[in-house]
Design a protein around this motif. Structure first.
Motif, PDB file in Angstrom:
ATOM      1  N   HIS A 144       0.816  -1.212   0.000  1.00 27.63           N
ATOM      2  CA  HIS A 144       0.000   0.000   0.000  1.00 27.63           C
ATOM      3  C   HIS A 144       0.853   1.267   0.000  1.00 27.63           C
ATOM      4  N   VAL A 203       0.709   0.594  -4.377  1.00 25.63           N
ATOM      5  CA  VAL A 203       0.182  -0.620  -5.018  1.00 25.63           C
ATOM      6  C   VAL A 203      -0.925  -1.171  -4.136  1.00 25.63           C
ATOM      7  N   HIS A 204      -2.132  -1.360  -4.694  1.00 24.29           N
ATOM      8  CA  HIS A 204      -3.257  -1.783  -3.859  1.00 24.29           C
ATOM      9  C   HIS A 204      -3.790  -3.156  -4.227  1.00 24.29           C
ATOM     10  N   CYS A 223      -5.644  -4.491  -1.037  1.00 26.50           N
ATOM     11  CA  CYS A 223      -5.840  -3.727   0.193  1.00 26.50           C
ATOM     12  C   CYS A 223      -7.314  -3.780   0.581  1.00 26.50           C
ATOM     13  N   HIS A 259      -9.047  -1.231   1.882  1.00 23.31           N
ATOM     14  CA  HIS A 259      -9.754   0.051   1.797  1.00 23.31           C
ATOM     15  C   HIS A 259     -10.529   0.151   0.486  1.00 23.31           C
TER      16      HIS A 259
HETATM   17 ZN   LIG Z   1      -3.806   0.287  -0.440  1.00 26.33          ZN
END
Ligand SMILES: [Zn+2]
Ligand SMILES: [Zn+2]
Length: 459
Positions: free
Chosen positions: A291, A295-296, A307, A309
């Motif tokens: 994150h 990079v998610h 991630c 979120h």
């Molecule tokens: Zn993230």
């Protein structure tokens, strides 16, 4: 009940005005003599026609002026000391019992009444734990020690165990420095005694959250291998925050500064949401390393990961100060996140334990056993018992509400975070009610002190 009656501060000349005329015949009173016992004023009078009478400012109870018992009881029950009250009274020239009388009353009546109340309550708390065991509900306890003075000169250490389900203190051990090899060695002694006492009563402790000091860790490992040792999330997060702050002071790591709080929040969040699964906790924790570089979603061991979120908007993605994967700051963070010690600790944090309520109890303890004063052992025990009675009666207080039923808050600005926050206002503490019950007990109520020691306690 006499102890409930209103009391007034009355000046002596005003009292004496009442002894001018005989109550029987109305003749002039020719002779008055005053006598006092602590807070009691007694007036003997005689009129011209030799009628005699006696007047007392309060009645007697347990062979002493009731107000002497009440002044002493109210001093101790509210956590004050005789010295405080005597200073106030001397300045006002208010008559209160002498120091020796006070300590005599304390050891003969007050300490026993507190002890009896405490033991009754304690029995109920232990019964609750038994019930939990019988219902096959795991017993989770937290523990912490408090020294009576900072540093290495402590005389006492109070080790307390709290039931995580009810937030009530279920046991305490008061260790004196003479019982341990040094001030710092008192805490492990208290810890072991407290845990053993609970176990000896047939209670199976499943999870225990004491502190993470090497000595306690060793005791847990060696002496209580069947109890799961959990770590207090708050302490670990605080430790991480310190490391992040000190590292980000270096020029090469400056980019870490704006991330410090988010990283700590992330650790807290991971512990809170892993549902007791340490593997999930560690996996989530490590995802910060993706994150933070912007990079998610990524592939790990062939599995797609992302991630937790919500998706970031282009603007958000653009605005955040992501770390470069080759930057010094990132490598520093990587070392902290993947630190073997921390990874090991995280395995003991999946139950999301935090000992905030123990801190709350310690602040109550401070009210009854100030760190600036030295108390005699028996006083220290009684004062600790008072603090526990106070705390246990007030845990689970509801948030106060306005007349329209809305929850009440205070807006505060803590120095350390430098951000305005809303703090819930709780209902008023209840102890006054039970303190009144103790007064009633002292006043008679079919109660006689079990211990009748006439040793005079020093403070
Ligand atoms: Zn993230
Ligand atoms: Zn008369």
């Amino acid at each position: 009940m006499h102890w409930k009656t209103k009391k007034w501060i009355v000046n002596e000349p005003h009292v004496m005005e009442l002894f001018k005329r005989c109550q029987e015949c109305g003749s002039v009173i020719t002779k008055t003599t005053k006598a006092s016992v602590g807070s009691l004023l007694r007036v003997h009078w005689e009129c011209e026609k030799k009628h005699k009478g006696k007047w007392s400012s309060c009645s007697d109870v347990r062979g002493m002026p009731a107000n002497n018992l009440l002044v002493s009881a109210c001093t101790l029950f509210t956590g004050a000391t005789y010295t405080d009250v005597a200073d106030w009274a001397t300045l006002l020239n208010l008559q209160i019992p002498h120091k020796t009388t006070y300590f005599d009353i304390q050891s003969s009546y007050l300490v026993p009444v507190i002890d009896e109340e405490y033991k009754q309550q304690q029995k109920a708390a232990i019964n609750d734990l038994h019930l939990q065991t019988e219902l096959c509900n795991p017993v989770h306890l937290s523990g912490d020690g408090r020294s009576d003075s900072p540093g290495f000169s402590a005389k006492y250490n109070t080790y307390s165990l709290m039931d995580d389900t009810t937030d009530k203190i279920v046991h305490f051990e008061l260790v004196q420095v003479t019982e341990a090899s040094s001030s710092v060695a008192m805490e492990p002694v208290g810890f072991k005694r407290a845990v053993n006492t609970i176990q000896e009563q047939g209670i199976k402790i499943d999870v225990l959250t004491p502190d993470r000091s090497p000595s306690i860790r060793k005791i847990m490992r060696v002496e209580y291998p069947n109890i799961h040792h959990e770590f207090d999330v708050w302490h670990v997060v605080k430790g991480l925050s310190k490391k992040l702050c000190s590292n980000s002071r270096y020029k090469d790591n400056r980019e870490l500064q704006p991330w410090t709080r988010s990283i700590c929040n992330h650790l807290w969040y991971c512990c809170a949401t892993c549902g007791g699964d340490p593997d999930e906790l560690i996996e989530n924790w490590k995802s910060i390393l993706y994150h933070i570089t912007g990079v998610h979603s990524w592939i790990e061991e062939g599995n797609p990961k992302k991630c937790r979120h919500n998706d970031l908007s282009l603007e958000e993605q653009h605005r955040k100060k992501w770390l470069g994967k080759d930057s010094h700051a990132f490598r520093t963070l990587q070392n902290l996140v993947l630190d073997r010690g921390l990874q090991k600790d995280l395995r003991q944090m999946a139950l999301f334990k935090h000992t905030g309520q123990l801190e709350v109890f310690h602040s109550v303890l401070l009210k009854y056993c100030s760190k600036n004063l030295h108390f005699h052992y028996a006083s220290m025990v009684a004062r600790t018992q008072l603090a526990i009675l106070d705390h246990n009666e007030n845990v689970g207080r509801q948030q106060a509400t306005t007349t329209t039923g809305l929850p009440r808050y205070n807006i505060v600005f803590p120095k350390h975070t430098k951000e305005w926050v809303a703090k819930a206002i709780f209902e008023k503490k209840k102890l006054k009610k039970s303190k009144r019950l103790w007064l009633r007990k002292l006043y008679g109520g079919g109660w006689t002190p079990a211990l009748f020691t006439r040793t005079v306690l020093l403070i």
